[in-house]
Motif scaffolding. Structure first.
Motif, short mmCIF file in Angstrom:
data_model
loop_
_atom_site.label_atom_id
_atom_site.label_comp_id
_atom_site.label_asym_id
_atom_site.label_seq_id
_atom_site.Cartn_x
_atom_site.Cartn_y
_atom_site.Cartn_z
N CYS A 78 6.13 -9.05 78.52
CA CYS A 78 7.22 -9.54 77.68
C CYS A 78 6.63 -10.56 76.72
O CYS A 78 6.05 -11.56 77.14
CB CYS A 78 8.30 -10.20 78.52
SG CYS A 78 9.00 -9.14 79.79
N ALA A 79 6.74 -10.30 75.42
CA ALA A 79 6.17 -11.18 74.40
C ALA A 79 7.29 -11.99 73.74
O ALA A 79 8.23 -11.42 73.17
CB ALA A 79 5.42 -10.37 73.35
N PHE A 80 7.19 -13.34 73.82
CA PHE A 80 8.20 -14.23 73.28
C PHE A 80 7.65 -14.96 72.06
O PHE A 80 6.51 -15.44 72.07
CB PHE A 80 8.64 -15.26 74.32
CG PHE A 80 9.29 -14.67 75.53
CD1 PHE A 80 10.62 -14.33 75.52
CD2 PHE A 80 8.54 -14.45 76.68
CE1 PHE A 80 11.23 -13.79 76.64
CE2 PHE A 80 9.13 -13.90 77.80
CZ PHE A 80 10.48 -13.56 77.78
N LYS A 81 8.46 -15.08 71.01
CA LYS A 81 8.18 -15.98 69.89
C LYS A 81 8.72 -17.36 70.23
O LYS A 81 9.63 -17.50 71.06
CB LYS A 81 8.85 -15.47 68.62
CG LYS A 81 8.47 -14.04 68.24
CD LYS A 81 7.01 -13.92 67.83
CE LYS A 81 6.71 -12.52 67.32
NZ LYS A 81 5.29 -12.34 66.96
N GLY A 82 8.16 -18.37 69.58
CA GLY A 82 8.61 -19.73 69.86
C GLY A 82 10.09 -19.92 69.63
O GLY A 82 10.80 -20.55 70.43
N PHE A 83 10.62 -19.32 68.52
CA PHE A 83 12.04 -19.54 68.21
C PHE A 83 12.95 -18.79 69.18
O PHE A 83 14.14 -19.07 69.27
CB PHE A 83 12.34 -19.13 66.75
CG PHE A 83 11.93 -17.72 66.42
CD1 PHE A 83 12.72 -16.64 66.79
CD2 PHE A 83 10.75 -17.47 65.72
CE1 PHE A 83 12.35 -15.35 66.47
CE2 PHE A 83 10.38 -16.18 65.41
CZ PHE A 83 11.18 -15.11 65.79
N ASP A 84 12.42 -17.80 69.91
CA ASP A 84 13.23 -17.11 70.91
C ASP A 84 13.71 -18.06 72.00
O ASP A 84 14.76 -17.86 72.61
CB ASP A 84 12.44 -15.98 71.58
CG ASP A 84 12.15 -14.83 70.62
OD1 ASP A 84 12.90 -14.69 69.64
OD2 ASP A 84 11.18 -14.09 70.87
N LEU A 85 12.92 -19.10 72.25
CA LEU A 85 13.15 -19.98 73.39
C LEU A 85 13.88 -21.26 73.04
O LEU A 85 14.00 -22.16 73.87
CB LEU A 85 11.80 -20.32 74.04
CG LEU A 85 10.89 -19.12 74.36
CD1 LEU A 85 9.56 -19.61 74.89
CD2 LEU A 85 11.57 -18.19 75.34
N THR A 111 4.26 -21.01 83.54
CA THR A 111 4.66 -21.99 82.53
C THR A 111 4.27 -21.48 81.15
O THR A 111 3.16 -20.98 80.95
CB THR A 111 3.96 -23.34 82.78
OG1 THR A 111 4.29 -23.81 84.09
CG2 THR A 111 4.41 -24.38 81.75
N ILE A 112 5.22 -21.59 80.19
CA ILE A 112 4.92 -21.23 78.80
C ILE A 112 5.42 -22.34 77.90
O ILE A 112 6.15 -23.24 78.33
CB ILE A 112 5.58 -19.88 78.40
CG1 ILE A 112 7.09 -19.96 78.55
CG2 ILE A 112 5.02 -18.74 79.23
CD1 ILE A 112 7.82 -18.70 78.09
N SER A 113 5.01 -22.28 76.62
CA SER A 113 5.38 -23.32 75.67
C SER A 113 6.49 -22.84 74.75
O SER A 113 6.52 -21.68 74.34
CB SER A 113 4.17 -23.73 74.83
OG SER A 113 4.55 -24.61 73.80
N ARG A 114 7.39 -23.76 74.42
CA ARG A 114 8.47 -23.47 73.50
C ARG A 114 7.99 -23.48 72.05
O ARG A 114 8.68 -22.99 71.14
CB ARG A 114 9.59 -24.50 73.69
CG ARG A 114 10.96 -24.07 73.21
CD ARG A 114 11.95 -25.22 73.32
NE ARG A 114 12.05 -25.72 74.67
CZ ARG A 114 12.86 -25.22 75.60
NH1 ARG A 114 13.64 -24.21 75.30
NH2 ARG A 114 12.91 -25.75 76.81
N LEU A 115 6.79 -24.01 71.81
CA LEU A 115 6.32 -24.23 70.44
C LEU A 115 5.41 -23.12 69.92
O LEU A 115 5.03 -23.14 68.76
CB LEU A 115 5.56 -25.57 70.36
CG LEU A 115 6.36 -26.80 70.80
CD1 LEU A 115 5.52 -28.05 70.64
CD2 LEU A 115 7.66 -26.91 70.00
N GLY A 116 5.06 -22.17 70.72
CA GLY A 116 4.17 -21.11 70.26
C GLY A 116 4.57 -19.77 70.84
O GLY A 116 5.55 -19.64 71.57
N ASN A 117 3.81 -18.75 70.48
CA ASN A 117 4.06 -17.42 71.02
C ASN A 117 3.48 -17.31 72.43
O ASN A 117 2.39 -17.80 72.70
CB ASN A 117 3.44 -16.37 70.11
CG ASN A 117 3.99 -16.43 68.70
OD1 ASN A 117 5.11 -16.91 68.49
ND2 ASN A 117 3.22 -15.95 67.74
N SER A 128 -0.35 -21.66 72.34
CA SER A 128 -0.38 -20.80 71.16
C SER A 128 -1.81 -20.35 70.90
O SER A 128 -2.50 -20.88 70.03
CB SER A 128 0.19 -21.55 69.94
OG SER A 128 0.21 -20.71 68.81
N LEU A 129 -2.27 -19.40 71.67
CA LEU A 129 -3.62 -18.88 71.53
C LEU A 129 -3.62 -17.64 70.63
O LEU A 129 -2.85 -16.70 70.87
CB LEU A 129 -4.21 -18.50 72.89
CG LEU A 129 -4.52 -19.64 73.86
CD1 LEU A 129 -5.11 -19.08 75.14
CD2 LEU A 129 -5.45 -20.65 73.24
#
Length: 509
Positions: free
Chosen positions: A144-151, A100-106, A212-213
Motif C-alpha cells: 500500500c503506497a501512501f502520499k503525505g497528503f493522504d494522511l 511507523t510511517i511519516s505524515r510528511l513524505g511518501n 521520505s526516501l
C-alpha cells in the motif's frame, strides 16, 4: 427463501453473518429458527416476515468450495433453500512492515503472508478515515503506497487493515497497529521482500521504507537492481549462492545499508515424481525426488497446473511430499512446479495426469446365489486402461472382455459371498491400479431345500400405505416367518432391491 447476502465470503474469516431474504418468516416464540450452511446448523433471528439473519462458522469448509444455505422455522424439518455461498480463498496476513510511517513524505506499507490471489480486489484501510486500493505483488506480498497528503486527517495511532472486497462487502484478513509521525524519521530505513532468490534467476523485490526516501537503486551482493516506485529488478541472471548484504542508493547519492540479508539458493533439481498418474476419485500424495528441494527456514510448495501452490506435507533436501489441492476436481494433465517457498515456482518438466475411472452401468443376472457358480456380465463406461479384474466382495478374479464396454467374470463356489456383498471392476495389474466405485451386488443367500420355501409367510407391512414424493426413493418394511429366500421386491411395476435383512424382517428400497 429467495436470496442470501453475501454470496461470496472469505475463507480467512472464522465466521460470517448471512442475511436471508424471502417470504413467510415468523417467530413462534420458541427461538427455534435455524439456518443450515452445508451440513452445519446454527440459530437464526427473524427480523421481519421477509428477512432472517444468522451467523455461521466457516472454518470447517474448504477454500474454493460452494455450500448450500437453507433455513427452518422449527429447527427440525421443512428446511427451504434457494442458493449457495462460495468460500473464496483470499489469503492470510502474517506481518505488516513498517509499524511507523511519516505524515510528511511518501510511505509504503508491506503486508506479507500466504495465499493472496491476483484476481481479487484488496484494499488498505487506516481506521475509519482513509482507504485506498492495495497492489498485489505475489501470493505472499501486498503493498500500500501512501502520499503525505493522504494522511493529513488520519490520527497518529490507527489500526491498519488489509481488506478483501467480495460482492461489494469488505472482509478483513489482517489488522495491525500503525503509528503516523508528524516529523521525518531521523534514521530512515527500508525493507525488501522477498528476501531470497534462486541463483541463475532475475531478482525482483518490493521495497517499503520509513521517511521520505527516494531510492534509485539497490545493490545485493554487488548486483545492481534498478528501482521504479516500489519495485526493483536486476538485469543479471546470476547470483552466487549464500547470504548477501543489501544496500540502497538514494537519488542524492547517499548509500543506506539494510539490517536484512538476502539469501540466494541453488535451483532445485527434480529427478523423479511419483506417481505421475492418479485417479480422480482416489487422489494420492506426490513424492518428489531430487536435490536442493528444501532449505532451513522455508517450507517447500508444489504447484499443479494453474492451481494455487500447496504446502508440502513433509520435506527434506532430497525429497518432498505434496498433496494435490482439494479443488483439483477435473481429469487432465497438470504441469508440475516446485519452490522452496510459495513464490518463484520452478518448472520441473514433469506433469501429473489425473484419470477418470469408468463406472458400472448394469449387471446381469441382477441376482446371484451366494453359493457361487455364476457367470456375470457387466456393462461399463470407458476406462483409461483395459478392464482385467472384478472385485466381488473381498475377492479379486480375472475379467474377460466381451467388448470395449462389457466384461464377464466368474463367481466361484469358493467365494462364500455375504448378502451385502459389493462389485467393482478395474485392474489389479497395470500401473496405476484402480477399481471403479462399488455397486451393491444383489445376492440370494440360502442353503434351504426349495421344497421348504412354501413355509415363508408374510406377517405384516409397516403401515397401510407408503407416501413418497415423485422422483424420490420409496421404501417399505415387511415381517415374515418361516424359511424365506429373498430375491427382490416391487412397488407397483417398479422393481426394488432388498437393502437390509434380519432373521424375521426385510426392508425394500
Amino acid at each position: 427463501v429467495d436470496d442470501v447476502v453475501p454470496r461470496r465470503v472469505s475463507a480467512a474469516a472464522s465466521s460470517v453473518t448471512l442475511t436471508i431474504h424471502g417470504t413467510g418468516f415468523y417467530n413462534d416464540g420458541n427461538d427455534s429458527e435455524q439456518c443450515r450452511v452445508g451440513r452445519l446448523s446454527s440459530s437464526a433471528r427473524v427480523v421481519s416476515d421477509k428477512m432472517m439473519v444468522c451467523t455461521v462458522s466457516i472454518t470447517s469448509f474448504d477454500a474454493q468450495s460452494n455450500v448450500n444455505v437453507a433455513v427452518s422455522l422449527n429447527g427440525v424439518e421443512d428446511f427451504d433453500d434457494c442458493c449457495g455461498v462460495s468460500i473464496v480463498k483470499t489469503g492470510s496476513v502474517s506481518q505488516m512492515i513498517p509499524a511507523t510511517i511519516s505524515r510528511l513524505g511518501n510511505s509504503t506499507i508491506l503486508f506479507t503472508g500466504s495465499g493472496f490471489q491476483p484476481n481479487l480486489n484488496y484494499v488498505c484501510s487506516l481506521g475509519q478515515t482513509f482507504s485506498l486500493p492495495a497492489a498485489y505483488v505475489s501470493s505472499s506480498s501486498i503493498t500500500c503506497a501512501f502520499k503525505g497528503f493522504d494522511l493529513a486527517n488520519v490520527p497518529s495511532n490507527v489500526e491498519s487493515k488489509l481488506l478483501v472486497v467480495l460482492s461489494d462487502i469488505s472482509h478483513s484478513i489482517g489488522s495491525y497497529p500503525l503509528r503516523i509521525e508528524n516529523s521525518m524519521s531521523t534514521s530512515p530505513s527500508f525493507r525488501i521482500t522477498p528476501l531470497w532468490a534462486y541463483s541463475s534467476q532475475q531478482v525482483s523485490v518490493w521495497v517499503s521504507h520509513t521517511g521520505s526516501l527516494n531510492i534509485q537503486s539497490l545493490e545485493i551482493g554487488g548486483i545492481l537492481l534498478e528501482c521504479e516506485t516500489s519495485m526493483c529488478r536486476s538485469h543479471s541472471l546470476y547470483l552466487q549462492p549464500g547470504s548477501l548484504p543489501i544496500r540502497a542508493r538514494l537519488e542524492n547519492g547517499q548509500l543506506i545499508d539494510s539490517s536484512q540479508m538476502f539469501e540466494v539458493f541453488s535451483i532445485p533439481r527434480v529427478d523423479q515424481i511419483r506417481p505421475h498418474e492418479m485417479f480422480l476419485n482416489r487422489m494420492q500424495s506426490v513424492t518428489v525426488l531430487g536435490f536442493n528441494l528444501a532449505v532451513d527456514g522455508h517450507c517447500p510448495h508444489c504447484k499443479f497446473g494453474h492451481f494455487a501452490p500447496v504446502r508440502a506435507v513433509s520435506h527434506q533436501d532430497s525429497m518432498i511430499v505434496c498433496q494435490p489441492p482439494s479443488d483439483m476436481d477435473a481429469a487432465g494433465s497438470y504441469d508440475f512446479a516446485i519452490s522452496i517457498d510459495d513464490d518463484n515456482m520452478i518448472e520441473t518438466g514433469f506433469s501429473v495426469s489425473v484419470l477418470q475411472l469408468g463406472e458400472i452401468l448394469s449387471v446381469k443376472p441382477s441376482v446371484i446365489d451366494c453359493s457361487g457358480g455364476t457367470t456375470i456380465t457387466i456393462a461399463h463406461s470407458a476406462f483409461p486402461f483395459r478392464v482385467s479384474a472384478c472385485k466381488v466382495g473381498q475377492h479379486i478374479v480375472n475379467a474377460v472382455a466381451q467388448s470395449d464396454a462389457s466384461v464377464v467374470c466368474n463367481v466361484s463356489s469358493s467365494m462364500q459371498l455375504l448378502s451385502n456383498s459389493s462389485l467393482a471392476i478395474g485392474s489389479s495389474y497395470a500401473y496405476p491400479a484402480g477399481f471403479s466405485a462399488s455397486v451393491p451386488l444383489v445376492t440370494a443367500c440360502s442353503s434351504l431345500n426349495p421344497s421348504n420355501i412354501s413355509t415363508c409367510k408374510n406377517l405384516e407391512q409397516s403401515g397401510d400405505s407408503v407416501s413418497v414424493l415423485q422422483g424420490s426413493d420409496a421404501s417399505f418394511s415387511m415381517r415374515f416367518e418361516g424359511e424365506c429366500v429373498l430375491l427382490g421386491c416391487t412397488i407397483g411395476s417398479s422393481r426394488g432391491t432388498i437393502s437390509s435383512t434380519n432373521f424375521d424382517s426385510a426392508t425394500c428400497i
